[in-house]
Design an enzyme around this catalytic site. Structure first.
Site: not given
Ligand code: PGH
Ligand code: CA
Ligand code: NA
Ligand code: ZN
Length: 311
Positions: A88, A110, A216
């Site tokens: 992530d 990202d 989200a």
């Molecule tokens: O986007 C998110 C998680 O977002 P939250 O903080 O809303 O769980 N991780 O990449």
């Molecule tokens: Ca970004």
């Molecule tokens: Na991601």
């Molecule tokens: Zn995120």
């Protein structure tokens, strides 16, 4: 079974449901998430930030990435549901390379805080590397306000649908995170939740690939209140209502990133259990309640995203 994220998301995109991507930093969240997905007979995506890899590898990205691949793959290969492992918010090429080499299913590059041409150039590079290793790629267009591991953006910068079309064609990216008004963490939105659904609909039409919703978490009041009952201070915590997320799924969101909700659920269970069992010193006992609450949040989310029964 351990699978490629793209396979999970292509199916979801065709059938207009979404699969949650849950962030982990440890064993307890992983077990709670996977057991929840098994109970719902659902596909699930496990994701780790660069910070999680740093934490698990005690500062060494290769050790941390290998640790998570072995942990997740080891557990997933004993299950009959599809499980993917995703990096992530990859920003540091050392971490992205470590994740690809270790065997992650997919990586996010990202570079959305860079100018468009720069983001496009970096993403194209990462797609070439990742695809050569059979790893799928997520990228982001636009910016979410709030803190992202090591980059904090002041304002929300919403995705430009026309740019999204060009970006996807030029980079070959497998799935895209369009910024449509959410933000990370427990304190979202200044006022009411405001997501730009028209913009999302345009991006889906122009790109026709699986889309990702970041930031989200819904920040369910019941766990916020329970955590505060046992001493936490989460004043003013606010998330995205489940109904709003369901609207996004109807418009083409297929991966729903969820981190904060699991943190708050675990915190509530841990504080409650430690307070009520002052003699307990076995972590397998006092982590249990928090793990159960995480599992409950996981199962509820799999249900309302339409992933239940889709394994
Ligand atoms: O986007 C998110 C998680 O977002 P939250 O903080 O809303 O769980 N991780 O990449
Ligand atoms: Ca970004
Ligand atoms: Na991601
Ligand atoms: Zn995120």
């Amino acid at each position: 079974m351990y699978v490629n994220t793209k396979d999970i998301l292509e199916k979801a995109s065709k059938e207009f449901y979404a699969v949650p991507a849950f962030n982990i930093n440890n064993l307890e969240f992983l077990i709670a998430i996977l057991e929840g997905a098994v109970e719902k007979n659902a596909p699930v995506i496990i994701e780790t930030s660069e910070g999680a890899i740093k934490y698990a590898g005690n500062g060494d990205p290769i050790r941390g990435a290998k640790f998570f691949v072995n942990l997740v793959k080891g557990y997933a290969d004993t299950l009959n549901i599809p499980v993917a492992l995703h990096l992530d918010h990859g920003k540091n090429l050392e971490y992205i390379a470590a994740a690809i080499k270790a065997g992650y299913s997919s990586v996010m590059i990202d570079a959305s805080h860079e100018p468009f041409e720069e983001n496009l150039k970096i993403t194209k590079e990462v797609v070439k590397w990742a695809h050569a290793a059979g790893v799928s790629v997520e990228a982001e267009l636009g910016q979410l306000a709030g803190i992202e591991d090591n980059v904090s953006a002041e304002e929300n910068v919403l995705v430009d649908p026309q740019q999204a079309k060009i970006f996807v064609e030029e980079t070959g990216v497998d799935f895209l995170a369009p910024a449509i008004g959410t933000s990370h963490g427990a304190f979202k939105f200044k006022g009411e939740a405001k997501l730009d659904f028209e913009r999302l609909e345009k991006v889906k039409k122009l790109t026709n690939i699986p889309l990702v919703l970041h930031g989200a978490s819904s920040v369910p009041a019941k766990y916020v209140e329970l955590a505060e009952k046992y001493g936490a201070d989460l004043g003013g915590a606010k998330g995205v209502p489940a109904e709003e997320i369901k609207k996004c799924v109807k418009l083409g969101i297929n991966k729903v990133n969820t981190d904060t909700d699991l943190r708050i659920a675990f915190l509530a269970g841990l504080r409650k259990n430690l307070t009520e069992n002052v003699k307990e010193f076995d972590p397998r006992k006092y982590f249990k309640e928090g793990m159960q609450f995480v599992k409950d949040v996981v199962m509820d989310r799999l249900e309302f995203l339409g992933a239940s029964g889709k394994a």
